[in-house]
Motif scaffolding. Structure first.
Motif, PDB file in Angstrom:
ATOM      1  N   VAL A  58      48.944  14.217 -10.180  1.00  0.00           N
ATOM      2  CA  VAL A  58      48.802  12.762 -10.040  1.00  0.00           C
ATOM      3  C   VAL A  58      48.614  12.107 -11.406  1.00  0.00           C
ATOM      4  O   VAL A  58      49.189  11.050 -11.683  1.00  0.00           O
ATOM      5  CB  VAL A  58      47.641  12.420  -9.076  1.00  0.00           C
ATOM      6  CG1 VAL A  58      47.334  10.933  -9.086  1.00  0.00           C
ATOM      7  CG2 VAL A  58      47.978  12.864  -7.672  1.00  0.00           C
ATOM      8  N   VAL A  59      47.858  12.739 -12.291  1.00  0.00           N
ATOM      9  CA  VAL A  59      47.686  12.210 -13.646  1.00  0.00           C
ATOM     10  C   VAL A  59      49.018  12.240 -14.389  1.00  0.00           C
ATOM     11  O   VAL A  59      49.357  11.294 -15.116  1.00  0.00           O
ATOM     12  CB  VAL A  59      46.591  12.998 -14.403  1.00  0.00           C
ATOM     13  CG1 VAL A  59      46.588  12.654 -15.874  1.00  0.00           C
ATOM     14  CG2 VAL A  59      45.233  12.726 -13.797  1.00  0.00           C
ATOM     15  N   LEU A  60      49.790  13.296 -14.212  1.00  0.00           N
ATOM     16  CA  LEU A  60      51.109  13.378 -14.851  1.00  0.00           C
ATOM     17  C   LEU A  60      52.024  12.257 -14.362  1.00  0.00           C
ATOM     18  O   LEU A  60      52.694  11.588 -15.157  1.00  0.00           O
ATOM     19  CB  LEU A  60      51.745  14.744 -14.581  1.00  0.00           C
ATOM     20  CG  LEU A  60      53.153  14.931 -15.142  1.00  0.00           C
ATOM     21  CD1 LEU A  60      53.120  14.928 -16.663  1.00  0.00           C
ATOM     22  CD2 LEU A  60      53.756  16.220 -14.616  1.00  0.00           C
ATOM     23  N   VAL A  61      52.047  12.018 -13.051  1.00  0.00           N
ATOM     24  CA  VAL A  61      52.867  10.933 -12.499  1.00  0.00           C
ATOM     25  C   VAL A  61      52.377   9.587 -13.031  1.00  0.00           C
ATOM     26  O   VAL A  61      53.179   8.703 -13.363  1.00  0.00           O
ATOM     27  CB  VAL A  61      52.846  10.970 -10.951  1.00  0.00           C
ATOM     28  CG1 VAL A  61      53.464   9.721 -10.352  1.00  0.00           C
ATOM     29  CG2 VAL A  61      53.556  12.208 -10.449  1.00  0.00           C
ATOM     30  N   ALA A  62      51.065   9.426 -13.140  1.00  0.00           N
ATOM     31  CA  ALA A  62      50.512   8.175 -13.670  1.00  0.00           C
ATOM     32  C   ALA A  62      50.941   7.955 -15.110  1.00  0.00           C
ATOM     33  O   ALA A  62      51.316   6.831 -15.490  1.00  0.00           O
ATOM     34  CB  ALA A  62      48.988   8.196 -13.564  1.00  0.00           C
ATOM     35  N   LEU A  63      50.919   9.003 -15.925  1.00  0.00           N
ATOM     36  CA  LEU A  63      51.350   8.867 -17.319  1.00  0.00           C
ATOM     37  C   LEU A  63      52.837   8.538 -17.420  1.00  0.00           C
ATOM     38  O   LEU A  63      53.239   7.704 -18.238  1.00  0.00           O
ATOM     39  CB  LEU A  63      51.037  10.145 -18.090  1.00  0.00           C
ATOM     40  CG  LEU A  63      49.559  10.406 -18.374  1.00  0.00           C
ATOM     41  CD1 LEU A  63      49.373  11.776 -18.988  1.00  0.00           C
ATOM     42  CD2 LEU A  63      49.001   9.327 -19.273  1.00  0.00           C
ATOM     43  N   VAL A  64      53.643   9.173 -16.584  1.00  0.00           N
ATOM     44  CA  VAL A  64      55.081   8.886 -16.580  1.00  0.00           C
ATOM     45  C   VAL A  64      55.322   7.439 -16.160  1.00  0.00           C
ATOM     46  O   VAL A  64      56.144   6.725 -16.761  1.00  0.00           O
ATOM     47  CB  VAL A  64      55.830   9.879 -15.660  1.00  0.00           C
ATOM     48  CG1 VAL A  64      57.263   9.439 -15.404  1.00  0.00           C
ATOM     49  CG2 VAL A  64      55.794  11.267 -16.257  1.00  0.00           C
ATOM     50  N   MET A  65      54.603   6.974 -15.164  1.00  0.00           N
ATOM     51  CA  MET A  65      54.752   5.587 -14.714  1.00  0.00           C
ATOM     52  C   MET A  65      54.322   4.604 -15.802  1.00  0.00           C
ATOM     53  O   MET A  65      54.969   3.561 -15.984  1.00  0.00           O
ATOM     54  CB  MET A  65      53.934   5.345 -13.441  1.00  0.00           C
ATOM     55  CG  MET A  65      54.408   6.110 -12.236  1.00  0.00           C
ATOM     56  SD  MET A  65      55.998   5.575 -11.649  1.00  0.00           S
ATOM     57  CE  MET A  65      55.542   4.191 -10.680  1.00  0.00           C
ATOM     58  N   LEU A  66      53.253   4.903 -16.509  1.00  0.00           N
ATOM     59  CA  LEU A  66      52.803   4.023 -17.588  1.00  0.00           C
ATOM     60  C   LEU A  66      53.839   3.936 -18.703  1.00  0.00           C
ATOM     61  O   LEU A  66      54.174   2.842 -19.173  1.00  0.00           O
ATOM     62  CB  LEU A  66      51.470   4.507 -18.146  1.00  0.00           C
ATOM     63  CG  LEU A  66      50.237   4.161 -17.330  1.00  0.00           C
ATOM     64  CD1 LEU A  66      49.026   4.900 -17.870  1.00  0.00           C
ATOM     65  CD2 LEU A  66      49.990   2.676 -17.367  1.00  0.00           C
ATOM     66  N   VAL A  67      54.341   5.082 -19.136  1.00  0.00           N
ATOM     67  CA  VAL A  67      55.334   5.085 -20.219  1.00  0.00           C
ATOM     68  C   VAL A  67      56.613   4.383 -19.759  1.00  0.00           C
ATOM     69  O   VAL A  67      57.184   3.552 -20.484  1.00  0.00           O
ATOM     70  CB  VAL A  67      55.621   6.532 -20.681  1.00  0.00           C
ATOM     71  CG1 VAL A  67      56.802   6.576 -21.626  1.00  0.00           C
ATOM     72  CG2 VAL A  67      54.386   7.113 -21.343  1.00  0.00           C
ATOM     73  N   ALA A  68      57.076   4.670 -18.561  1.00  0.00           N
ATOM     74  CA  ALA A  68      58.281   4.039 -18.040  1.00  0.00           C
ATOM     75  C   ALA A  68      58.072   2.534 -17.850  1.00  0.00           C
ATOM     76  O   ALA A  68      58.994   1.742 -18.056  1.00  0.00           O
ATOM     77  CB  ALA A  68      58.691   4.681 -16.714  1.00  0.00           C
ATOM     78  N   GLY A  69      56.868   2.136 -17.477  1.00  0.00           N
ATOM     79  CA  GLY A  69      56.580   0.717 -17.301  1.00  0.00           C
ATOM     80  C   GLY A  69      56.650  -0.060 -18.603  1.00  0.00           C
ATOM     81  O   GLY A  69      57.036  -1.235 -18.618  1.00  0.00           O
ATOM     82  N   PHE A  70      56.287   0.580 -19.704  1.00  0.00           N
ATOM     83  CA  PHE A  70      56.402  -0.087 -20.994  1.00  0.00           C
ATOM     84  C   PHE A  70      57.850  -0.119 -21.494  1.00  0.00           C
ATOM     85  O   PHE A  70      58.211  -0.985 -22.277  1.00  0.00           O
ATOM     86  CB  PHE A  70      55.491   0.574 -22.030  1.00  0.00           C
ATOM     87  CG  PHE A  70      54.049   0.206 -21.858  1.00  0.00           C
ATOM     88  CD1 PHE A  70      53.612  -1.082 -22.065  1.00  0.00           C
ATOM     89  CD2 PHE A  70      53.127   1.168 -21.473  1.00  0.00           C
ATOM     90  CE1 PHE A  70      52.282  -1.429 -21.894  1.00  0.00           C
ATOM     91  CE2 PHE A  70      51.796   0.836 -21.305  1.00  0.00           C
ATOM     92  CZ  PHE A  70      51.362  -0.469 -21.513  1.00  0.00           C
ATOM     93  N   VAL A  86      46.621   2.522 -11.368  1.00  0.00           N
ATOM     94  CA  VAL A  86      45.950   2.810 -10.089  1.00  0.00           C
ATOM     95  C   VAL A  86      45.936   4.312  -9.811  1.00  0.00           C
ATOM     96  O   VAL A  86      44.898   4.869  -9.409  1.00  0.00           O
ATOM     97  CB  VAL A  86      46.628   2.030  -8.937  1.00  0.00           C
ATOM     98  CG1 VAL A  86      46.161   2.535  -7.579  1.00  0.00           C
ATOM     99  CG2 VAL A  86      46.342   0.551  -9.069  1.00  0.00           C
ATOM    100  N   LEU A  87      47.054   4.999 -10.036  1.00  0.00           N
ATOM    101  CA  LEU A  87      47.101   6.447  -9.789  1.00  0.00           C
ATOM    102  C   LEU A  87      46.152   7.207 -10.716  1.00  0.00           C
ATOM    103  O   LEU A  87      45.452   8.126 -10.285  1.00  0.00           O
ATOM    104  CB  LEU A  87      48.528   6.971  -9.960  1.00  0.00           C
ATOM    105  CG  LEU A  87      49.492   6.713  -8.814  1.00  0.00           C
ATOM    106  CD1 LEU A  87      50.888   7.181  -9.180  1.00  0.00           C
ATOM    107  CD2 LEU A  87      49.013   7.395  -7.549  1.00  0.00           C
ATOM    108  N   GLY A  88      46.125   6.839 -11.990  1.00  0.00           N
ATOM    109  CA  GLY A  88      45.209   7.494 -12.929  1.00  0.00           C
ATOM    110  C   GLY A  88      43.757   7.259 -12.558  1.00  0.00           C
ATOM    111  O   GLY A  88      42.923   8.163 -12.634  1.00  0.00           O
ATOM    112  N   SER A  89      43.450   6.033 -12.125  1.00  0.00           N
ATOM    113  CA  SER A  89      42.078   5.719 -11.719  1.00  0.00           C
ATOM    114  C   SER A  89      41.675   6.499 -10.473  1.00  0.00           C
ATOM    115  O   SER A  89      40.549   6.991 -10.375  1.00  0.00           O
ATOM    116  CB  SER A  89      41.937   4.221 -11.454  1.00  0.00           C
ATOM    117  OG  SER A  89      42.209   3.494 -12.615  1.00  0.00           O
ATOM    118  N   LEU A  90      42.592   6.602  -9.521  1.00  0.00           N
ATOM    119  CA  LEU A  90      42.282   7.354  -8.298  1.00  0.00           C
ATOM    120  C   LEU A  90      42.077   8.837  -8.586  1.00  0.00           C
ATOM    121  O   LEU A  90      41.209   9.473  -7.983  1.00  0.00           O
ATOM    122  CB  LEU A  90      43.383   7.161  -7.258  1.00  0.00           C
ATOM    123  CG  LEU A  90      43.404   5.809  -6.561  1.00  0.00           C
ATOM    124  CD1 LEU A  90      44.596   5.715  -5.631  1.00  0.00           C
ATOM    125  CD2 LEU A  90      42.108   5.567  -5.813  1.00  0.00           C
TER     126      LEU A  90
END
Length: 165
Positions: A58-70, A86-90
């Motif tokens: 889940v942390v890996l998906v959160a990091l990928v989403m953050l980088v892709a979002g930028f 939200v995923l990283g916080s959860l």
């Protein structure tokens, strides 16, 4: 600044009759440093889903989403950044809950803050209270949750209010 040097005292030469008992005692002694075995209370609590690395994924998906979002522009990028946060916080919150209620480490303030933010978010969409009333309600939830979480950690950890590692 110059360093000051100390004079070291010389030890008096050891006598032959004193040297032998010391060597004999040194050979009989156990090693001074033995590896300490961890007790059950010092072990991290196991995840309910076993050895599957769900939190790490889940942390890996959160990091990928953050980088892709930028990288992605527009509304889609903003949604991806929000999803990553939200995923990283959860993932972090799940680990905190597990460690806190197992008595491993106290995460009282983090968990009480999460409860207060949830109440503040719920009251944000309703027009029931003025802004100061919403903040007061979140502060009251924070205080009550911190008091309850401290008691829960004390019961699980054997009387400790917190543990320092």
């Amino acid at each position: 600044m110059a360093r000051k040097s100390r004079k070291r005292r010389r030890r008096p030469p050891a006598r032959a009759n004193q040297q032998q008992p010391r060597q004999a005692a040194a050979t009989k002694r156990q090693p001074a440093h033995e590896p300490r075995r961890r007790s059950r209370a010092d072990e991290r609590p196991p995840a309910p889903w076993g050895s599957f690395p769900l939190v790490e994924l889940v942390v890996l998906v959160a990091l990928v989403m953050l980088v892709a979002g930028f990288v992605v522009s527009g509304t889609r990028g903003t949604v991806m950044i929000g999803t990553g946060l939200v995923l990283g916080s959860l993932a972090g919150l799940e680990l905190s809950v597990r460690e806190h209620f197992a008595g491993y480490r106290s995460h009282t303030l983090l968990l009480a803050g999460a409860a207060a933010v949830a109440v503040l978010a719920a009251l944000f969409f309703g027009e029931l209270l003025p802004p100061l009333g919403r903040i007061a309600a979140a502060a009251a939830v924070f205080g009550i949750a911190a008091w309850w979480l401290t008691g829960a950690f004390r019961r699980r950890s054997g009387g400790y209010a917190f543990r320092v590692r």
